[in-house]
Design a protein around this motif. Structure first.
Motif, PDB file in Angstrom:
ATOM      1  N   PRO A 159      53.665 -73.969   2.462  1.00 32.89           N
ATOM      2  CA  PRO A 159      53.356 -74.631   3.744  1.00 32.89           C
ATOM      3  C   PRO A 159      51.874 -74.543   4.133  1.00 32.89           C
ATOM      4  N   GLU A 160      51.246 -73.378   3.919  1.00 32.77           N
ATOM      5  CA  GLU A 160      49.831 -73.239   4.258  1.00 32.77           C
ATOM      6  C   GLU A 160      48.964 -74.150   3.386  1.00 32.77           C
ATOM      7  N   VAL A 161      49.323 -74.263   2.104  1.00 32.69           N
ATOM      8  CA  VAL A 161      48.554 -75.097   1.179  1.00 32.69           C
ATOM      9  C   VAL A 161      48.763 -76.571   1.512  1.00 32.69           C
ATOM     10  N   GLN A 162      50.002 -76.954   1.833  1.00 32.20           N
ATOM     11  CA  GLN A 162      50.281 -78.336   2.217  1.00 32.20           C
ATOM     12  C   GLN A 162      49.533 -78.723   3.496  1.00 32.20           C
TER      13      GLN A 162
ATOM     14  N   LEU B 108      45.997 -79.433   2.599  1.00 34.94           N
ATOM     15  CA  LEU B 108      45.846 -80.744   1.967  1.00 34.94           C
ATOM     16  C   LEU B 108      45.890 -81.843   3.018  1.00 34.94           C
ATOM     17  N   GLY B 109      46.770 -81.702   4.009  1.00 34.96           N
ATOM     18  CA  GLY B 109      46.826 -82.686   5.090  1.00 34.96           C
ATOM     19  C   GLY B 109      45.493 -82.798   5.818  1.00 34.96           C
TER      20      GLY B 109
ATOM     21  N   LYS C 292      37.811 -84.650  -0.692  1.00 32.83           N
ATOM     22  CA  LYS C 292      38.545 -84.693  -1.962  1.00 32.83           C
ATOM     23  C   LYS C 292      38.606 -83.351  -2.688  1.00 32.83           C
ATOM     24  N   ILE C 293      37.779 -82.396  -2.308  1.00 28.59           N
ATOM     25  CA  ILE C 293      37.712 -81.109  -3.004  1.00 28.59           C
ATOM     26  C   ILE C 293      38.091 -80.002  -2.019  1.00 28.59           C
TER      27      ILE C 293
ATOM     28  N   PHE D 292      52.422 -76.736  -6.241  1.00 28.70           N
ATOM     29  CA  PHE D 292      51.950 -77.803  -5.370  1.00 28.70           C
ATOM     30  C   PHE D 292      50.470 -78.108  -5.632  1.00 28.70           C
ATOM     31  N   ALA D 293      49.671 -77.079  -5.871  1.00 26.50           N
ATOM     32  CA  ALA D 293      48.238 -77.265  -6.071  1.00 26.50           C
ATOM     33  C   ALA D 293      47.923 -78.074  -7.330  1.00 26.50           C
TER      34      ALA D 293
END
Length: 188
Positions: free
Chosen positions: A121-124, A127-128, A136-137, A153-154
């Motif tokens: 969830p933190e990574v998603q 990304l949002g 983009k990075i 996910f990454a």
């Protein structure tokens, strides 16, 4: 010796021992602080050392590594006073977002793999934020671990996006590598 003289000597001895004990404890605390700083400065830091840093010290220490890796124009974008900071930076002429997640240990870890975990969830969410701002990075840096879901996910980023997860072990490896290069360059 009479009783009063013995009592006086005993009280003086106890007072002297208390003073000596306090001096030794102060010396020990100063030595531990110096050793901790030296570990961080000379590339000997472990994840346990990183976990003992305050949130602000962890971010400052991590930013110095990013500068060594070639990041520039570091700007704080957002932060929570508890554990999460987001930085905007430039790398190779492109904008990048870096999210720091400092995890606090509840207990001393039994082994090197017994650290808190950053989940998907933190990574998603990160990304949002990248997609919203057309960045983009991205890098997510923590002193802990990443869950398997977060790692999976990454690697499945949308086309054109790059996301790198750096856990506590990788962070200390980067620091050691940079310190070794610095020491070799200055010894030549």
């Amino acid at each position: 010796m009479d009783f009063l003289e013995k009592m006086f000597r005993m009280i003086a001895l106890i007072a002297a021992l208390k003073i000596i004990g306090k001096v030794l404890l102060d010396f020990k605390a100063k030595t531990e602080l110096t050793n901790s700083r030296n570990k961080l400065n000379y590339g000997l830091a472990s994840r346990k050392d990183l976990s003992s840093l305050s949130n602000a010290s962890f971010i400052t220490w991590s930013l110095s590594i990013l500068v060594e890796l070639g990041f520039s124009n570091l700007q704080v974008m957002s932060y929570k006073l508890s554990d999460s900071y987001q930085i905007k930076a430039s790398i190779n002429g492109s904008d990048a977002y870096i999210k720091f997640i400092k995890l606090n240990l509840k207990d001393t870890p039994i082994d090197e793999d017994d650290y808190p975990t950053v989940g998907r969830p933190e990574v998603q969410e990160f990304l949002g934020t990248m997609e919203r701002d057309n960045i983009k990075i991205g890098y997510v840096i923590t002193n802990g671990n990443f869950s398997g879901d977060a790692s999976e996910f990454a690697v499945t980023m949308p086309t054109g996006y790059y996301l790198k997860l750096i856990d506590g072990c990788e962070l200390t490896r980067l620091h050691r590598r940079n310190q070794k290069q610095y020491l070799v360059a200055n010894l030549d």
